[in-house]
Design a protein around this motif. Structure first.
Motif, PDB file in Angstrom:
ATOM      1  N   THR A   9       0.824  -1.211   0.000  1.00  0.00           N
ATOM      2  CA  THR A   9       0.000   0.000   0.000  1.00  0.00           C
ATOM      3  C   THR A   9       0.862   1.267   0.000  1.00  0.00           C
ATOM      4  N   ARG A  10       2.034   1.215   0.661  1.00  0.00           N
ATOM      5  CA  ARG A  10       2.902   2.419   0.693  1.00  0.00           C
ATOM      6  C   ARG A  10       3.410   2.743  -0.708  1.00  0.00           C
ATOM      7  N   LYS A  14       0.589   4.117  -2.796  1.00  0.00           N
ATOM      8  CA  LYS A  14       0.210   5.452  -2.340  1.00  0.00           C
ATOM      9  C   LYS A  14       1.021   6.525  -3.092  1.00  0.00           C
ATOM     10  N   ASP A  28      -0.856   9.406  -4.970  1.00  0.00           N
ATOM     11  CA  ASP A  28      -0.593  10.805  -4.605  1.00  0.00           C
ATOM     12  C   ASP A  28      -0.177  11.611  -5.837  1.00  0.00           C
ATOM     13  N   GLN A  69      -7.618   9.719  -4.224  1.00  0.00           N
ATOM     14  CA  GLN A  69      -7.804   9.346  -2.818  1.00  0.00           C
ATOM     15  C   GLN A  69      -8.820   8.231  -2.733  1.00  0.00           C
ATOM     16  N   LEU A 100      -7.239   1.934   0.514  1.00  0.00           N
ATOM     17  CA  LEU A 100      -6.270   0.929   0.037  1.00  0.00           C
ATOM     18  C   LEU A 100      -6.248  -0.232   1.022  1.00  0.00           C
TER      19      LEU A 100
END
Ligand code: SAM
Length: 220
Positions: A34-35, A38, A42, A47, A50
């Motif tokens: 997920t990081r 992201k 971003d 948005q 997740l």
């Protein structure tokens, strides 16, 4: 609906308009990391909730996602790079959705294997994709033995810390063939090397392997 969405393999601009539209429209994005995802979301100001979907939780997570799909939710599956299901955990979700008659569509895009094949200049009318070679030495060598007389272009994924071991095995088992090493495709340090494995071994002994690698050979 389940959307299998390809994402970039390095260059964040390598994403399709349809992929962006899809990621904006779904209820949930299931990501390998997920990081990592992201950063992509971003960059495009998306948005969305997740959830992680990776090698160690894929079966349990796939069952959970299946229930949400049955309730009518729209879910996108993305992997860290490229096309989900190609040598990554997306495969489990795809199979489960098909078995359960969940409507599914692929939002296609880049895959490191095809990008490397294109960049290699090796024959592309006939190729075999072998994903990652086995980690254990015996199994890896057996696999290479079984591919010794393989026709067409052979494509492997490889990690930087196993690259030299694999080059040594290829050198020995396939008798020092010329191969292509495609490194860091679409990124700042993209590099395509084509040489005998003995020369590539010497090169990577003096330039420690860094980044992501695809190996290609057409030795028959
Ligand atoms: N699903 C992805 C695809 O469609 O290409 C592949 C996922 S697999 C877990 C990750 C491997 O793909 C890496 O270890 C590397 O071998 C290869 N790879 C991914 N991105 C790459 C890049 N930018 N350059 C070279 N190889 C890459």
């Amino acid at each position: 609906m389940l959307y299998i969405v390809s994402t970039p393999i390095g260059n964040l601009k390598d994403i399709t308009l349809r992929a962006l539209e899809t990621l904006k429209s779904v209820d949930l994005i299931a990501a390998e990391d997920t990081r990592h995802t992201k950063i992509l979301l971003d960059a495009y100001e998306i948005q969305k909730p997740l959830t992680s979907f990776f090698e160690h939780n894929e079966k349990a997570k796939a069952a959970y996602l299946l229930n949400l799909l049955k309730e009518g939710k729209n879910i996108a599956v993305v992997s860290d790079a490229g096309t989900p299901g190609i040598s990554d955990p997306g495969f489990v979700m795809i199979r489960l959705a098909l078995e359960n008659n969940i409507p599914m569509t692929v939002v296609p895009g880049v895959s490191a294997a095809i990008c490397a094949l294109t960049a290699s200049g090796l024959p592309s009318h006939c190729f075999i994709f072998e994903g990652f070679l086995p980690v254990k030495s015996g199994a890896r060598r057996n696999k290479l033995e079984s591919l010794k007389n393989q026709e067409g272009t052979i494509i492997f994924y490889e990690s930087p810390h196993r690259l030299l071991k694999t080059l040594h095995d290829i050198n020995e088992i396939w008798d020092d063939p010329v191969i292509v090493v495609a490194r860091e495709l679409t990124k700042k340090f993209e590099e395509i090397l084509k040489d005998k494995t003995s020369h590539l071994i010497a090169h990577f002994n003096s330039h420690s392997p860094k980044g992501e690698f695809v190996l290609l050979s057409n030795h028959n």
